[in-house]
Scaffold this motif. Structure first.
Motif, PDB file in Angstrom:
ATOM      1  N   UNK A 167       0.854  -1.182   0.000  1.00 36.27           N
ATOM      2  CA  UNK A 167       0.000   0.000   0.000  1.00 36.27           C
ATOM      3  C   UNK A 167       0.892   1.235   0.000  1.00 36.27           C
ATOM      4  N   UNK A 168       0.617   2.145  -0.920  1.00 40.59           N
ATOM      5  CA  UNK A 168       1.363   3.397  -1.018  1.00 40.59           C
ATOM      6  C   UNK A 168       0.452   4.515  -0.526  1.00 40.59           C
ATOM      7  N   UNK A 169       0.926   5.276   0.447  1.00 38.10           N
ATOM      8  CA  UNK A 169       0.173   6.388   1.016  1.00 38.10           C
ATOM      9  C   UNK A 169       0.827   7.682   0.543  1.00 38.10           C
ATOM     10  N   UNK A 170       0.060   8.499  -0.180  1.00 41.91           N
ATOM     11  CA  UNK A 170       0.536   9.778  -0.706  1.00 41.91           C
ATOM     12  C   UNK A 170      -0.203  10.881   0.038  1.00 41.91           C
ATOM     13  N   UNK A 171       0.523  11.699   0.785  1.00 46.93           N
ATOM     14  CA  UNK A 171      -0.069  12.787   1.558  1.00 46.93           C
ATOM     15  C   UNK A 171       0.254  14.112   0.876  1.00 46.93           C
ATOM     16  N   UNK A 172      -0.798  14.736   0.310  1.00 45.74           N
ATOM     17  CA  UNK A 172      -0.655  16.052  -0.302  1.00 45.74           C
ATOM     18  C   UNK A 172      -0.833  17.113   0.775  1.00 45.74           C
ATOM     19  N   UNK A 173       0.055  18.101   0.883  1.00 49.89           N
ATOM     20  CA  UNK A 173      -0.072  19.118   1.930  1.00 49.89           C
ATOM     21  C   UNK A 173      -1.315  19.982   1.719  1.00 49.89           C
TER      22      UNK A 173
END
Length: 790
Positions: free
Chosen positions: A613-619
């Motif tokens: 699982x890849x978690x991408x957190x956009x600010x």
């Protein structure tokens, strides 16, 4: 091998330790003789000297005790009582002297054990006396107990360490054996005292007497020839003395005596007058031989001490001088080496990276200034320092050349990527024109496939741009809905039909980050699809969180090892410098560069369903709430707008427009990424990419809207893929006049105000065709302008 790789300090320390050990061994060889002298003197003064008078008094007490038992007296006489008191006094002196700390330290283990046995026997002496006084011990038993105690003393004498000098040690053993033979005569004398007291022998007593006399004669005659000449002369004179000759004559008579007769051939008084002087003189001669032995030992001891002073003192001085010289030399050597080490670290940690960075920024570098010569002296270390000066000049020169080469390679990559990007843009434009003109569903499907391949080629070109340190040319000024951003990423993935798109929420992404986020998500989704089985799906979901917006990409593949996940996360969080060689996973490097550009956090973790699982957190500064959210179907899944028949031109013209100088109108068009695979349902249907917007310039006026769509209830219902993308319906977007194979042209009446619907349809179709032609020409003109490929 370990010592060869040890430090200089460790080697010098090992050398000093080995030299010290060598001196200690040489000193110990000499010191051992001196230590033997010291311990021998300590043992002699603490154990041997106090024990000899005690031994003599024990022999006398044994004689008086046996005489009393032979006489049958029931009470202790005064002589025996005085003798016991004298024995107890010497016993206390011996035990106190032998129990001292110095004496115990000087004795070895065997001697300590023998001294302990003597003390134990002396402790039992009181019990022996009580048994004798109580009449519980006869003559033979009392003699046996005293003999056992005295034998313990002689075993102690045998355990005294010998001197290293062989002659002195041999003479000492001889005197000890002669002293032991005296004990045999003392036993003989004690036995006869009891016999004379009771007036005759028993057969057992006579046999014991004969045995003791024989042992005495044998041991004495055996040891006398081994004595030195001076000691032998004293013993010869003692043997010729009157007491000794009388004792020998009386021994002969008593040995020949028949125990059955009543009368003894010798009286007790005659035996005592000769035996006591014999024992006394024998003790005197033996002690005189011991004194002469000590006099012979003295020169040997002096020589040992002299050798000890020479070997130990001079050797110690040499060792100390070597240690001082080694320490001073090692300090100087280590100081020079430390200086050389610091210079090497400064070169590797500061100068070379600084030179490479400055060259990367286009600055000129002066090698002589960046590599000043260091002075290390003229010795061997100085020669190494001069070699280091040459090395650092060469290293900085090579680093400058390599940095310039890497910059040139990056410029080449960037130039090739820009050219490729321009060609791909032109190719997409041509494909778009061909798609708009094509009416055959099969041909249109192949064109869509080429369109999709061209989009992926564009992403690969943009990868080269990112690797070269530049930014791709695709930019957006307006915010784009998050669902369209994810759809744009799916449009750049080969096996996009395996991706399930979950609800993304009413969120838009700011325009400056749209292109990079699309690229980043496309790389991650492509990686998830590539490393999972073909029968599984990849799920993409998103939601608002406290720190921004999170997009999760989950696959059902084989997953990654924990150490690989840790390495990948570290590589993304802190991307290393890109190198032409040794970079196996370019996708992660591209992701790390794009994420760092917008402060996006990307974390890989193990999925509980298997896979990754890849978690991408956009600010927060990159996302905003969508003021006009797209409607959703009943199941909550976001859908693309349904395409109406004949509305292709109208949809293309209805995109956002803005006025530009010179009266030109720059419109934004939507390009389809390509069809599904041929062997999957809906393979002929294109996938609309709502965010792939490219500028086109045209001098034609804005196109008029297409004809009004028919009643929605009569329109065909569009089908969708599992991920929410629409399936294309063949000929759904064709003009009505083109649907019939043999269209009939209506009769045109002269009155323009009474045009039939067929005439209006024909006119609108002509307008639509002209608009398409104008856009195509405008696109070709824009591509032909200078810088159009950028």
């Amino acid at each position: 091998m370990r010592f060869r790789n040890a430090s200089v300090r460790a080697k010098i320390t090992a050398l000093i330790v080995s030299l010290t050990c060598l001196w200690a061994f040489a000193a110990w060889v000499t010191l051992r003789e001196g230590a033997n002298l010291l311990w021998a003197a300590t043992v002699n003064g603490s154990v041997i000297d106090p024990s000899e008078p005690l031994l003599v008094e024990l022999q006398r007490e044994r004689r008086l005790t046996l005489a009393r038992l032979g006489a049958g007296a029931s009470e202790e006489d005064r002589a025996l009582r005085d003798q016991r008191a004298k024995t107890d006094g010497l016993r206390a002196t011996f035990e106190e002297s032998a129990s001292g700390t110095v004496a115990e330290f000087a004795m070895d283990d065997v001697l300590l054990q023998r001294v302990s046995e003597v003390k134990a026997q002396l402790t039992q002496l009181a019990a022996t006396r009580k048994a004798i006084d109580a009449g519980r011990a006869d003559l033979s038993q009392a003699a046996a107990r005293y003999n056992g105690l005295i034998d313990a003393f002689y075993r102690m004498y045998d355990s005294v360490a010998e001197f290293d000098d062989k002659e002195v040690a041999k003479d000492g053993r001889t005197l000890n054996d002669i002293h032991r033979s005296r004990e045999m005569f003392a036993r003989e004398d004690a036995l006869l005292a009891g016999v004379f007291a009771k007036g005759g022998f028993t057969p057992a007593e006579h046999a014991e007497f004969v045995k003791a006399a024989g042992v005495f004669d044998y041991t004495l005659n055996e040891q006398l020839p081994k004595l030195p000449a001076e000691d032998r002369a004293d013993f010869d004179g003692w043997l010729k003395s009157a007491p000794v000759t009388r004792v020998q004559a009386m021994e002969t008579q008593l040995i020949r005596h028949d125990p059955a007769t009543d009368q003894l051939p010798v009286s007790g008084e005659e035996w005592r007058r000769s035996a006591e002087p014999m024992l006394s003189t024998m003790q005197t001669v033996t002690l005189a031989g011991g004194d002469r032995l000590l006099e012979r030992i003295t020169p040997v001891a002096v020589g040992v001490i002299v050798r000890l002073i020479l070997a130990g003192g001079l050797g110690l001085f040499a060792v100390v001088a070597s240690i001082v010289l080694s320490i001073t030399t090692s300090r100087q050597l280590l100081a020079q080496l430390r200086k050389l080490r610091d210079a090497a670290h400064e070169l590797s940690d500061r100068r070379l990276p600084s030179v490479v960075e400055r060259i990367g920024h286009g600055e000129e570098v002066d090698v002589a200034k960046e590599a000043p010569a260091l002075d290390f002296g003229d010795d061997e270390i100085g020669q190494v320092g001069q070699a280091f000066n040459t090395v650092q000049r060469t290293a900085i020169s090579v680093a400058a050349e390599q940095a310039e080469l890497r910059r040139s390679i990056r410029d080449i990559l960037l130039s090739l990527a820009r050219r490729t990007q321009g060609l791909v843009h032109r190719q997409l434009t041509v494909l778009d024109v061909m798609e708009r003109r094509e009416t055959d569903p099969e041909e249109l499907k192949e064109l869509f496939r080429l369109d999709h391949l061209a989009i992926r080629m564009r992403r690969n070109a943009e990868n080269l741009i990112v690797l070269s340190g530049s930014a791709p040319a695709r930019t957006w000024r307006r915010s784009v809905p998050m669902v369209d951003v994810v759809r744009g990423a799916l449009a750049e993935v080969e096996d996009y039909t395996r991706v399930t798109l979950m609800p993304m929420g009413d969120v838009v992404l700011v325009g400056r980050a749209v292109g990079d986020v699309i690229h980043l998500l496309a790389e991650l989704i492509e990686n998830a699809v590539s490393f999972s089985p073909p029968y599984t799906n990849v799920q993409v979901s998103g939601q608002l969180v406290a720190n921004g917006y999170v997009i999760e990409i989950e696959d059902r593949g084989l997953g990654m090892k924990p150490e690989d996940l840790q390495a990948a996360n570290a590589r993304i969080a802190d991307p290393p410098e890109f190198r032409i060689t040794g970079t196996a996973r370019l996708g992660l490097y591209v992701v790390s560069q794009l994420a760092r550009r917008h402060d996006i956090q990307v974390v890989l973790k193990a999925s509980p369903y298997g896979g990754t699982t890849v978690v991408v957190l956009l600010p927060q500064e990159l996302v905003q709430l969508d003021p006009s959210p797209e409607p959703q179907d009943d199941d909550g899944r976001e859908r693309l707008p349904r395409r109406q028949p004949g509305a292709a031109a109208g949809a293309a013209a209805a995109t956002a427009t803005r006025q530009v100088p010179s009266g030109n109108v720059r419109t934004l068009r939507q390009v389809r990424p390509g069809p599904l695979p041929a062997d999957m349902p809906g393979a002929s249907a294109p996938v609309t990419d709502p965010v792939r917007q490219e500028a086109e310039t045209t001098t034609a006026p804005p196109p008029a809207p297409s004809e009004t769509p028919a009643d929605p209830e009569q329109q065909p219902v569009a089908e969708f893929t599992p991920s929410g993308l629409p399936l294309r319906v063949p000929q759904a977007n064709l003009a009505p006049a083109l649907r019939d194979e043999n269209p009939t042209q209506p009769d045109i009446e002269e009155d323009d105000d009474e045009r039939s619907p067929e005439e209006i349809r024909a006119m609108m179709g002509s307008l639509q065709s002209g608009t398409r032609l104008g856009r195509s020409r405008a696109a070709e003109m824009m591509d032909d302008q200078p810088g159009g490929e950028a």
